[in-house]
Write an enzyme that holds these catalytic residues in place. Sequence first.
Site, PDB file in Angstrom:
ATOM      1  N   GLN A  69      37.187 -29.210 -63.592  1.00  0.00           N
ATOM      2  CA  GLN A  69      35.806 -29.073 -64.071  1.00  0.00           C
ATOM      3  C   GLN A  69      35.206 -27.723 -63.678  1.00  0.00           C
ATOM      4  O   GLN A  69      35.786 -26.993 -62.859  1.00  0.00           O
ATOM      5  CB  GLN A  69      34.951 -30.175 -63.446  1.00  0.00           C
ATOM      6  CG  GLN A  69      34.936 -30.129 -61.923  1.00  0.00           C
ATOM      7  CD  GLN A  69      34.721 -31.477 -61.283  1.00  0.00           C
ATOM      8  OE1 GLN A  69      34.084 -32.342 -61.858  1.00  0.00           O
ATOM      9  NE2 GLN A  69      35.248 -31.669 -60.077  1.00  0.00           N
TER      10      GLN A  69
ATOM     11  N   ASP B  62      31.756 -33.758 -52.342  1.00  0.00           N
ATOM     12  CA  ASP B  62      30.774 -32.968 -51.591  1.00  0.00           C
ATOM     13  C   ASP B  62      30.700 -33.407 -50.134  1.00  0.00           C
ATOM     14  O   ASP B  62      30.088 -32.737 -49.304  1.00  0.00           O
ATOM     15  CB  ASP B  62      29.390 -33.012 -52.245  1.00  0.00           C
ATOM     16  CG  ASP B  62      28.839 -34.427 -52.376  1.00  0.00           C
ATOM     17  OD1 ASP B  62      28.835 -35.157 -51.377  1.00  0.00           O
ATOM     18  OD2 ASP B  62      28.408 -34.789 -53.483  1.00  0.00           O
TER      19      ASP B  62
ATOM     20  N   GLU C 103      39.706 -37.798 -53.361  1.00  0.00           N
ATOM     21  CA  GLU C 103      38.969 -36.949 -54.311  1.00  0.00           C
ATOM     22  C   GLU C 103      39.984 -36.235 -55.203  1.00  0.00           C
ATOM     23  O   GLU C 103      40.968 -35.684 -54.711  1.00  0.00           O
ATOM     24  CB  GLU C 103      38.112 -35.943 -53.515  1.00  0.00           C
ATOM     25  CG  GLU C 103      37.649 -34.718 -54.271  1.00  0.00           C
ATOM     26  CD  GLU C 103      36.706 -35.031 -55.442  1.00  0.00           C
ATOM     27  OE1 GLU C 103      35.727 -35.761 -55.232  1.00  0.00           O
ATOM     28  OE2 GLU C 103      36.982 -34.526 -56.543  1.00  0.00           O
TER      29      GLU C 103
ATOM     30  N   GLY D 107      41.853 -41.366 -58.013  1.00  0.00           N
ATOM     31  CA  GLY D 107      41.491 -42.553 -57.253  1.00  0.00           C
ATOM     32  C   GLY D 107      42.120 -43.824 -57.775  1.00  0.00           C
ATOM     33  O   GLY D 107      42.507 -44.714 -57.001  1.00  0.00           O
TER      34      GLY D 107
ATOM     35  N   ASP E 220      31.942 -43.155 -55.070  1.00  0.00           N
ATOM     36  CA  ASP E 220      31.008 -42.026 -55.086  1.00  0.00           C
ATOM     37  C   ASP E 220      31.402 -41.127 -56.248  1.00  0.00           C
ATOM     38  O   ASP E 220      31.922 -40.024 -56.064  1.00  0.00           O
ATOM     39  CB  ASP E 220      31.089 -41.299 -53.746  1.00  0.00           C
ATOM     40  CG  ASP E 220      30.089 -40.161 -53.647  1.00  0.00           C
ATOM     41  OD1 ASP E 220      29.273 -40.001 -54.578  1.00  0.00           O
ATOM     42  OD2 ASP E 220      30.149 -39.426 -52.655  1.00  0.00           O
TER      43      ASP E 220
ATOM     44  N   ASP F  38      29.645 -38.804 -63.313  1.00  0.00           N
ATOM     45  CA  ASP F  38      29.289 -39.645 -64.457  1.00  0.00           C
ATOM     46  C   ASP F  38      30.543 -40.167 -65.168  1.00  0.00           C
ATOM     47  O   ASP F  38      31.621 -39.583 -65.038  1.00  0.00           O
ATOM     48  CB  ASP F  38      28.428 -38.826 -65.425  1.00  0.00           C
ATOM     49  CG  ASP F  38      27.154 -38.355 -64.751  1.00  0.00           C
ATOM     50  OD1 ASP F  38      26.367 -39.208 -64.327  1.00  0.00           O
ATOM     51  OD2 ASP F  38      26.968 -37.128 -64.623  1.00  0.00           O
TER      52      ASP F  38
HETATM   53  N1  SPD Z   1      24.465 -36.885 -63.215  1.00  0.00           N
HETATM   54  C1  SPD Z   1      24.480 -37.103 -61.827  1.00  0.00           C
HETATM   55  C2  SPD Z   1      25.440 -38.145 -61.416  1.00  0.00           C
HETATM   56  C3  SPD Z   1      25.528 -38.275 -59.954  1.00  0.00           C
HETATM   57  C4  SPD Z   1      26.334 -39.442 -59.502  1.00  0.00           C
HETATM   58  N2  SPD Z   1      27.209 -39.203 -58.448  1.00  0.00           N
HETATM   59  C5  SPD Z   1      27.068 -38.082 -57.665  1.00  0.00           C
HETATM   60  C6  SPD Z   1      28.206 -37.902 -56.755  1.00  0.00           C
HETATM   61  C7  SPD Z   1      27.914 -36.890 -55.725  1.00  0.00           C
HETATM   62  N3  SPD Z   1      28.702 -37.092 -54.575  1.00  0.00           N
END
Ligand code: SPD
Length: 292
Positions: free
Chosen positions: A39, A94, A114, A146, A163, A166
């Site tokens: 990405q 993150d 991740e 995952g 976590d 989208d």
């Molecule tokens: N469009 C924002 C979506 C956020 C959902 N997850 C965020 C993960 C950050 N660790």
Amino acid sequence: MSSEAFDPSRLWFTEMHGGHTGLIARVDGVVETAVSDVQRIEVLETPGFGKALALYGSLMAAEGDYDAYNEMLAHVPLFVHPRPAEVLIVGGGDCGCLSCALEHPEVARLTLCEIDPEVVAAARRHFPRLTRGLADPRARLTFEDGKRFLEATAERFDVILLDLSDPVGPAAELFDPPFFATIADRLGDDGILCAQAQSPFNNPAVVSRLFADLRRVFPVVEGYLCHMAIYPASIWAFAFCSKRYHPIRDFDRDRYRRQAAAMDRLYYNDEVHLGAFGLPEYVRRLVGGGAG
Ligand code: SPD
């Protein structure tokens, strides 16, 4: 708030939310941009949200937004499960959720799975508060898909946290019923799954389908909310799913009171834990069930 505040000659980050609405944030500097195998990754300096991380053009984390998302995803299940020794986070590059989870001394090992190592690398470089947990010897990082990790592992977890970004691209299959069945199988008999569940205002159909799918797999499924200024409509849902424990009746408030003062928190507390399950009517209709 007046429209004079918008100065089109400046640099703005814009994120569309479904084609009709969106979020804009003034950008004072582009700290880093990269395109990984997975990405586009951007780190932006914004006067409104502080330093911010965007993946595929969508804001994920910002040092100036209270850490509501990470704290609510990690602390709610970890103060419900009585012995959360083995914890798995799927996604979460993150590392904010990882750092929150490692505030719990009951966690013996925290595995972060991740898919994109570049996200963790960017977070290490630019977000020291989010990544503070990486120095903890209980943290174990694995960089892989995952779904494939969970399908292959023989390990069992007390708590699994989704976590996720989208439900687009590689993350889409992590929102599907077969994956939830795999997760249920990799949880212990009293295991808990907590998943980010999108914005009930912006994505009602996604939220509704997600909760219906989870109810086919878990006997306890409850929705809860937090406020996140950088996310669509500033309101974010989570799904608490369990084989045994209830998020309110089994909340260990005594443990919270013993440990809270030592924790690095800006959003989560015992009243927020309980109140987050009190849902507005339109959200209650989307998620079904009833927390009481
Ligand atoms: N469009 C924002 C979506 C956020 C959902 N997850 C965020 C993960 C950050 N660790």
